[in-house]
Scaffold this motif. Structure first.
Motif, short mmCIF file in Angstrom:
data_model
loop_
_atom_site.label_atom_id
_atom_site.label_comp_id
_atom_site.label_asym_id
_atom_site.label_seq_id
_atom_site.Cartn_x
_atom_site.Cartn_y
_atom_site.Cartn_z
N MET A 39 59.15 38.12 -4.26
CA MET A 39 58.89 37.93 -5.77
C MET A 39 59.89 37.33 -6.47
SD MET A 39 55.66 38.31 -6.49
CE MET A 39 55.95 38.71 -8.44
N HIS A 40 61.53 37.78 -6.02
CA HIS A 40 62.29 37.16 -6.71
C HIS A 40 62.77 35.84 -6.39
CE1 HIS A 40 66.58 37.75 -7.84
NE2 HIS A 40 66.97 36.86 -6.92
N TYR A 41 62.76 35.46 -5.00
CA TYR A 41 62.72 34.04 -4.44
C TYR A 41 61.73 33.17 -5.42
CZ TYR A 41 66.26 34.92 -1.62
OH TYR A 41 67.93 34.95 -0.80
N SER A 42 60.36 33.66 -5.49
CA SER A 42 59.40 32.93 -6.08
C SER A 42 59.51 32.59 -7.64
CB SER A 42 57.96 33.83 -5.68
OG SER A 42 56.71 32.86 -6.43
N HIS A 43 60.40 33.76 -8.19
CA HIS A 43 60.68 33.56 -9.50
C HIS A 43 61.38 32.38 -9.95
CE1 HIS A 43 61.71 34.70 -13.60
NE2 HIS A 43 62.88 34.53 -13.30
N PHE A 44 62.23 31.79 -8.93
CA PHE A 44 63.19 30.93 -8.93
C PHE A 44 62.51 29.61 -8.28
CE2 PHE A 44 66.11 34.41 -9.75
CZ PHE A 44 66.89 33.84 -10.67
N ASN A 45 61.18 29.93 -7.90
CA ASN A 45 60.23 28.54 -7.43
C ASN A 45 60.73 28.46 -5.92
OD1 ASN A 45 58.39 27.00 -8.15
ND2 ASN A 45 59.45 25.23 -8.25
N HIS A 46 61.22 29.20 -5.30
CA HIS A 46 61.43 29.08 -3.97
C HIS A 46 60.24 29.85 -2.95
CE1 HIS A 46 65.10 26.87 -4.53
NE2 HIS A 46 65.40 27.96 -5.34
N LYS A 47 59.26 29.21 -2.32
CA LYS A 47 57.91 29.94 -2.12
C LYS A 47 57.64 29.85 -0.61
CE LYS A 47 56.54 29.33 -6.74
NZ LYS A 47 55.21 28.88 -7.60
N ASN A 48 58.68 29.08 0.22
CA ASN A 48 58.35 28.71 1.39
C ASN A 48 59.13 29.68 2.38
OD1 ASN A 48 57.77 27.37 3.88
ND2 ASN A 48 58.24 25.20 3.20
N PHE A 49 58.66 30.63 3.05
CA PHE A 49 59.22 31.83 3.41
C PHE A 49 59.16 31.78 5.09
CE2 PHE A 49 57.94 33.31 -0.68
CZ PHE A 49 59.25 33.67 -1.16
N VAL A 50 60.31 31.94 5.70
CA VAL A 50 60.26 32.13 7.16
C VAL A 50 61.00 33.58 7.48
CG1 VAL A 50 60.84 31.23 9.52
CG2 VAL A 50 60.65 29.55 7.39
N ILE A 51 59.83 34.34 8.12
CA ILE A 51 60.43 35.85 8.13
C ILE A 51 60.34 36.10 9.61
CG2 ILE A 51 59.63 38.22 7.70
CD1 ILE A 51 57.95 37.22 5.52
N ALA A 52 61.90 36.57 9.98
CA ALA A 52 62.23 36.95 11.28
C ALA A 52 61.62 38.60 11.84
CB ALA A 52 63.57 36.76 11.54
N LEU A 53 60.73 38.60 12.69
CA LEU A 53 60.17 39.80 13.07
C LEU A 53 60.87 40.43 14.22
CD1 LEU A 53 56.20 39.22 12.49
CD2 LEU A 53 58.15 39.86 10.62
N GLY A 54 60.59 41.76 14.22
CA GLY A 54 61.18 42.25 15.49
C GLY A 54 60.51 43.85 15.78
N TYR A 55 61.31 44.95 15.11
CA TYR A 55 60.86 45.99 15.25
C TYR A 55 59.34 46.15 14.67
CZ TYR A 55 60.75 51.20 14.48
OH TYR A 55 60.23 52.59 14.14
N LYS A 56 58.31 46.74 15.17
CA LYS A 56 57.11 46.96 14.29
C LYS A 56 56.78 45.64 13.58
CE LYS A 56 57.12 52.08 14.67
NZ LYS A 56 56.13 52.05 15.61
#
Length: 256
Positions: A39-56
């Motif tokens: 939500m913080h990044y989206s507030h500044f209009n950055h909405k393209n997320f790449v999330i690095a997953l690992g544990y669970k």
């Protein structure tokens, strides 16, 4: 610009919660801290997320799929098994969920995101901290200096209450929000693609060799953030963040 978020660590110091879920999914105000960060990044209009997953990591995948379904109309075709969303979701986010290994260190996770970040400047942060960082100002600072990496430097939150004593009598007791001296790594990075050249592989800890080498090469700059910043390392941190949120005075809630 893409926003990389590291969300694969075990979070052993918050085992009260992380025995059953990854730390980025620990909730503040009924929402995972990962959601607050996005939500913080989206507030500044950055909405393209790449999330690095690992544990669970499957926990985060399920949440994102359910979040999309439960926040919009859905059509279910039982015969074909096809599920389609209808109408517009409240957030126009694009989210890539990337498995980066169960035991991969922070540098390795970042390296594994390289094929998804594009050959351009990108944001990077950890999935366990909130702040009031002005991302527009952070990015402008990064572009001005022209180096490979910018780290947001923050004042470390005090771990204990401050007591003022006069003749054995406590005259003041208060939680000191920030120390007056010293700076620490607050994440909220801005990075150029050349940063991947500084990361050897899965076992690399980003906070060690890569950042140390970037600093030696004069390629690491610090954006000083004087405002609110809090990571969620322990149950005490979670309780503090929850208290701020429930009081309606969460500084990081910059969105309406």
């Amino acid at each position: 610009m893409k926003v990389g978020i590291l969300a694969g660590g075990v979070g052993s110091r918050l085992s009260e919660e992380t025995d059953v879920k990854p730390k980025p999914m620990v909730e503040i105000g009924g929402r995972p801290i990962l959601w607050h960060i996005m939500m913080h990044y989206s507030h500044f209009n950055h909405k393209n997320f790449v999330i690095a997953l690992g544990y669970k990591g499957e926990y985060i995948k399920r949440y994102m799929v359910d979040y999309c379904s439960l926040s919009s109309n859905v059509t279910v075709d039982l015969k074909s098994g096809r599920i389609e969303g209808q109408g517009q979701h409240e957030h126009d986010w694009h989210i890539e969920l990337i498995d980066t290994g169960q035991l991969t260190n922070t540098g390795g996770r970042i390296k594994r995101l390289a094929p998804y970040m594009g050959n351009e400047t990108f944001f990077l942060t950890w999935g366990d901290g909130v702040a009031t960082v002005d991302l527009h100002a952070l990015l402008a600072f990064h572009k001005r200096h022209g180096k490979i990496a910018t780290v947001t430097a923050v004042r470390p939150p005090a771990r204990f209450g401050r007591i003022e004593i006069e003749e054995d009598k406590v005259v003041s007791f208060a939680e000191k929000p920030q120390m007056s001296e010293g700076w620490i790594n607050g994440a909220f990075f801005v990075l150029e693609p050349k940063v991947f050249d500084y990361i050897a592989g899965d076992e690399t800890l980003f906070e060690k060799e890569p950042l140390e080498s970037l600093a030696r090469d004069g390629q690491l700059m610090a954006y000083r953030h004087e405002g609110f910043w809090q990571c969620m390392d322990t149950l005490r941190d979670k309780v503090r963040l929850e208290s701020l949120w429930s009081s309606g005075q969460a500084p990081w809630k910059m969105w309406s």
